[in-house]
Design a protein around this motif. Structure first.
Motif, PDB file in Angstrom:
ATOM      1  N   ILE A 273       0.824  -1.208   0.000  1.00 49.32           N
ATOM      2  CA  ILE A 273       0.000   0.000   0.000  1.00 49.32           C
ATOM      3  C   ILE A 273       0.860   1.261   0.000  1.00 49.32           C
ATOM      4  CG2 ILE A 273      -1.654   1.341   1.383  1.00 49.32           C
ATOM      5  CD1 ILE A 273      -2.857  -1.388   2.257  1.00 49.32           C
ATOM      6  N   ILE A 274       1.975   1.229   0.729  1.00 54.34           N
ATOM      7  CA  ILE A 274       2.810   2.438   0.805  1.00 54.34           C
ATOM      8  C   ILE A 274       3.817   2.529  -0.344  1.00 54.34           C
ATOM      9  CG2 ILE A 274       2.590   2.498   3.317  1.00 54.34           C
ATOM     10  CD1 ILE A 274       5.519   1.562   3.497  1.00 54.34           C
ATOM     11  N   HIS A 275       3.914   1.490  -1.152  1.00 53.90           N
ATOM     12  CA  HIS A 275       4.927   1.468  -2.212  1.00 53.90           C
ATOM     13  C   HIS A 275       4.877   2.673  -3.152  1.00 53.90           C
ATOM     14  CE1 HIS A 275       6.782   0.130  -6.064  1.00 53.90           C
ATOM     15  NE2 HIS A 275       7.710  -0.292  -5.229  1.00 53.90           N
ATOM     16  N   PRO A 276       3.697   3.162  -3.551  1.00 53.10           N
ATOM     17  CA  PRO A 276       3.680   4.327  -4.455  1.00 53.10           C
ATOM     18  C   PRO A 276       4.173   5.618  -3.814  1.00 53.10           C
ATOM     19  CG  PRO A 276       1.583   3.129  -4.520  1.00 53.10           C
ATOM     20  CD  PRO A 276       2.340   2.622  -3.342  1.00 53.10           C
ATOM     21  N   PHE A 277       4.399   5.611  -2.504  1.00 52.44           N
ATOM     22  CA  PHE A 277       4.708   6.852  -1.806  1.00 52.44           C
ATOM     23  C   PHE A 277       6.187   6.992  -1.438  1.00 52.44           C
ATOM     24  CE2 PHE A 277       0.281   5.749  -1.130  1.00 52.44           C
ATOM     25  CZ  PHE A 277      -0.345   6.911  -1.555  1.00 52.44           C
ATOM     26  N   TYR A 278       7.009   6.144  -2.003  1.00 57.43           N
ATOM     27  CA  TYR A 278       8.452   6.310  -1.856  1.00 57.43           C
ATOM     28  C   TYR A 278       9.135   5.698  -3.072  1.00 57.43           C
ATOM     29  CZ  TYR A 278       8.827   1.347  -0.577  1.00 57.43           C
ATOM     30  OH  TYR A 278       8.783  -0.028  -0.601  1.00 57.43           O
ATOM     31  N   ASP A 279      10.359   6.117  -3.311  1.00 58.79           N
ATOM     32  CA  ASP A 279      11.178   5.519  -4.358  1.00 58.79           C
ATOM     33  C   ASP A 279      12.635   5.789  -4.025  1.00 58.79           C
ATOM     34  OD1 ASP A 279      11.872   8.159  -5.445  1.00 58.79           O
ATOM     35  OD2 ASP A 279       9.849   8.182  -6.284  1.00 58.79           O
ATOM     36  N   PHE A 280      13.532   5.437  -4.923  1.00 58.17           N
ATOM     37  CA  PHE A 280      14.954   5.557  -4.606  1.00 58.17           C
ATOM     38  C   PHE A 280      15.434   7.008  -4.591  1.00 58.17           C
ATOM     39  CE2 PHE A 280      15.149   5.790  -9.166  1.00 58.17           C
ATOM     40  CZ  PHE A 280      16.298   6.509  -9.465  1.00 58.17           C
ATOM     41  N   ILE A 281      14.607   7.930  -5.063  1.00 58.55           N
ATOM     42  CA  ILE A 281      14.964   9.350  -5.025  1.00 58.55           C
ATOM     43  C   ILE A 281      14.331  10.035  -3.822  1.00 58.55           C
ATOM     44  CG2 ILE A 281      14.766  11.560  -6.243  1.00 58.55           C
ATOM     45  CD1 ILE A 281      14.894   9.956  -8.854  1.00 58.55           C
ATOM     46  N   ASP A 282      13.069   9.774  -3.586  1.00 59.48           N
ATOM     47  CA  ASP A 282      12.370  10.327  -2.424  1.00 59.48           C
ATOM     48  C   ASP A 282      12.056   9.184  -1.461  1.00 59.48           C
ATOM     49  OD1 ASP A 282      10.863  11.598  -0.560  1.00 59.48           O
ATOM     50  OD2 ASP A 282       9.239  12.191  -1.908  1.00 59.48           O
ATOM     51  N   CYS A 283      12.945   8.974  -0.514  1.00 61.32           N
ATOM     52  CA  CYS A 283      12.813   7.834   0.403  1.00 61.32           C
ATOM     53  C   CYS A 283      12.500   8.282   1.826  1.00 61.32           C
ATOM     54  CB  CYS A 283      14.090   6.996   0.389  1.00 61.32           C
ATOM     55  SG  CYS A 283      15.587   7.931   0.804  1.00 61.32           S
ATOM     56  N   SER A 284      11.961   9.477   1.984  1.00 62.96           N
ATOM     57  CA  SER A 284      11.726  10.030   3.324  1.00 62.96           C
ATOM     58  C   SER A 284      10.836   9.128   4.173  1.00 62.96           C
ATOM     59  CB  SER A 284      11.093  11.421   3.212  1.00 62.96           C
ATOM     60  OG  SER A 284      11.982  12.332   2.610  1.00 62.96           O
ATOM     61  N   LEU A 285       9.794   8.572   3.579  1.00 66.13           N
ATOM     62  CA  LEU A 285       8.883   7.716   4.336  1.00 66.13           C
ATOM     63  C   LEU A 285       9.626   6.530   4.940  1.00 66.13           C
ATOM     64  CD1 LEU A 285       6.156   6.634   5.293  1.00 66.13           C
ATOM     65  CD2 LEU A 285       5.779   5.722   2.985  1.00 66.13           C
ATOM     66  N   ILE A 286      10.450   5.860   4.142  1.00 63.75           N
ATOM     67  CA  ILE A 286      11.178   4.685   4.622  1.00 63.75           C
ATOM     68  C   ILE A 286      12.203   5.071   5.684  1.00 63.75           C
ATOM     69  CG2 ILE A 286      12.779   2.854   3.952  1.00 63.75           C
ATOM     70  CD1 ILE A 286       9.885   2.374   3.110  1.00 63.75           C
ATOM     71  N   VAL A 287      12.900   6.174   5.461  1.00 67.51           N
ATOM     72  CA  VAL A 287      13.909   6.614   6.431  1.00 67.51           C
ATOM     73  C   VAL A 287      13.248   6.966   7.762  1.00 67.51           C
ATOM     74  CG1 VAL A 287      15.667   8.345   6.958  1.00 67.51           C
ATOM     75  CG2 VAL A 287      15.478   7.428   4.638  1.00 67.51           C
ATOM     76  N   ASP A 288      12.189   7.755   7.715  1.00 68.27           N
ATOM     77  CA  ASP A 288      11.512   8.164   8.949  1.00 68.27           C
ATOM     78  C   ASP A 288      10.906   6.964   9.676  1.00 68.27           C
ATOM     79  OD1 ASP A 288      12.212  10.702   8.225  1.00 68.27           O
ATOM     80  OD2 ASP A 288      10.209  11.316   7.574  1.00 68.27           O
TER      81      ASP A 288
END
Length: 327
Positions: free
Chosen positions: A193-208
């Motif tokens: 579900i969260i996959h569309p909300f991060y990628d290798f350029i904008d990874c803020s969600l995963i980092v946080d």
């Protein structure tokens, strides 16, 4: 200047009636088409069996239509805009057929139709292009390896403490300002579900997310903390995003789209012309970069206007919009 906009900015004429269509314009101009199945069956080279397979493989109507266009262009090397108009007329989609005909002729009768014009942008030199490609591929490979570690760490955390999943889903819902979107979702479902909300350029969600739940997790092979590696990686992506070449790409795109926000209906097609052919995986990472440069809230609408082609060849249209349906 690191990017040329067709000798600054040059607006080129749109397609001719006998030109081969590109997926980007097909997606844009046939957006009003609802009954795509009978229309598809009227395209040269497309059978009812082809339509049935496409319909069974994809649940999204937009995805089905894009796959139809891709299939048609792959089996019909002589495809033209005239074929599109003829197929529409056979299905009595006369208004849409006339609109497309008039857009090709340069005098559309509907105010929200694209004019068919295009603006070209390209890297100033082949070396600049290769440098950006190298940075993109290296970042993508690094993030892929990191995500493997992140997913494994979350799997292990939840396996040892199943109640932690509730905290994870509640945290994500609060972070994303969602309500009950992850209720009863498994860990795998949550990541889907969260996959569309991060990628290798904008990874803020995963980092946080990792800073909260993976503070004590380490790489088993070298002892490095996962959170530390993610933070270092994020600094690298930020450095790349604010580098001179990406900055100029951003500014070049902005000069084209900013006057068409919030209404992008009259925005010209943006043709990103590359010095050398890139393979499909590299085209995708370039598309992700461009996607991240467009303003929040307009990612999908603007990406539908992007075509990527290789210098010295016929335009090779790519379905960049299809990658970001959930963005």
């Amino acid at each position: 200047m690191l990017l040329l906009l067709s000798g600054d900015v040059e607006v080129n004429p749109g397609p001719m009636i006998d030109d081969r269509p590109g997926i980007s314009l097909l997606t844009l101009w046939l957006e009003p088409l609802v009954d795509w199945q009978p229309f598809g069956s009227c395209l040269p080279g497309i059978t009812q069996h082809d339509v049935s397979i496409i319909e069974a493989e994809s649940s999204s109507v937009n995805d089905q239509k894009r796959k139809l266009y891709s299939k048609w262009l792959s089996v019909s090397p002589e495809a033209t805009w005239n074929d599109v108009i003829t197929a529409l007329k056979i299905r009595r989609e006369n208004t849409l057929a006339q609109n497309i005909k008039e857009m090709i002729e340069g005098h559309p009768s509907v105010p929200n139709a694209s004019t068919g014009t295009a603006v070209e942008i390209m890297f100033n030199t082949q070396e600049d292009e290769e440098e950006v490609l190298h940075s993109l591929t290296e970042l993508n490979k690094s993030f892929t390896s990191l995500m493997l570690k992140v997913r494994t760490a979350f799997d292990e955390k939840v396996a040892s403490d199943p109640k932690l999943l509730i905290d994870i889903t509640r945290w994500i819902e609060t972070y994303m300002n969602w309500t009950d979107k992850l209720t009863n979702a498994s860990l795998n479902e949550t990541f889907k579900i969260i996959h569309p909300f991060y990628d290798f350029i904008d990874c803020s969600l995963i980092v946080d997310m990792s800073e909260v739940f993976l503070q004590d997790s380490v790489f088993s092979d070298d002892g490095w903390r996962i959170v530390s590696e993610l933070q270092i990686y994020k600094k690298k992506t930020n450095k790349f995003r604010f580098s001179a070449k990406v900055h100029h790409l951003n500014e070049s795109l902005k000069t084209i789209y900013e006057q068409h926000i919030p209404d992008t209906s009259k925005m010209p097609m943006i043709v990103m012309k590359l010095h050398n052919p890139w393979d499909s995986s590299n085209i995708k990472v370039l598309s992700l970069l461009i996607h991240n440069l467009f303003p929040v809230g307009h990612h999908q609408s603007t990406m539908n206007y992007i075509t990527i082609s290789f210098e010295g060849t016929d335009n090779v249209s790519i379905d960049v919009g299809g990658i970001f349906d959930n963005a």
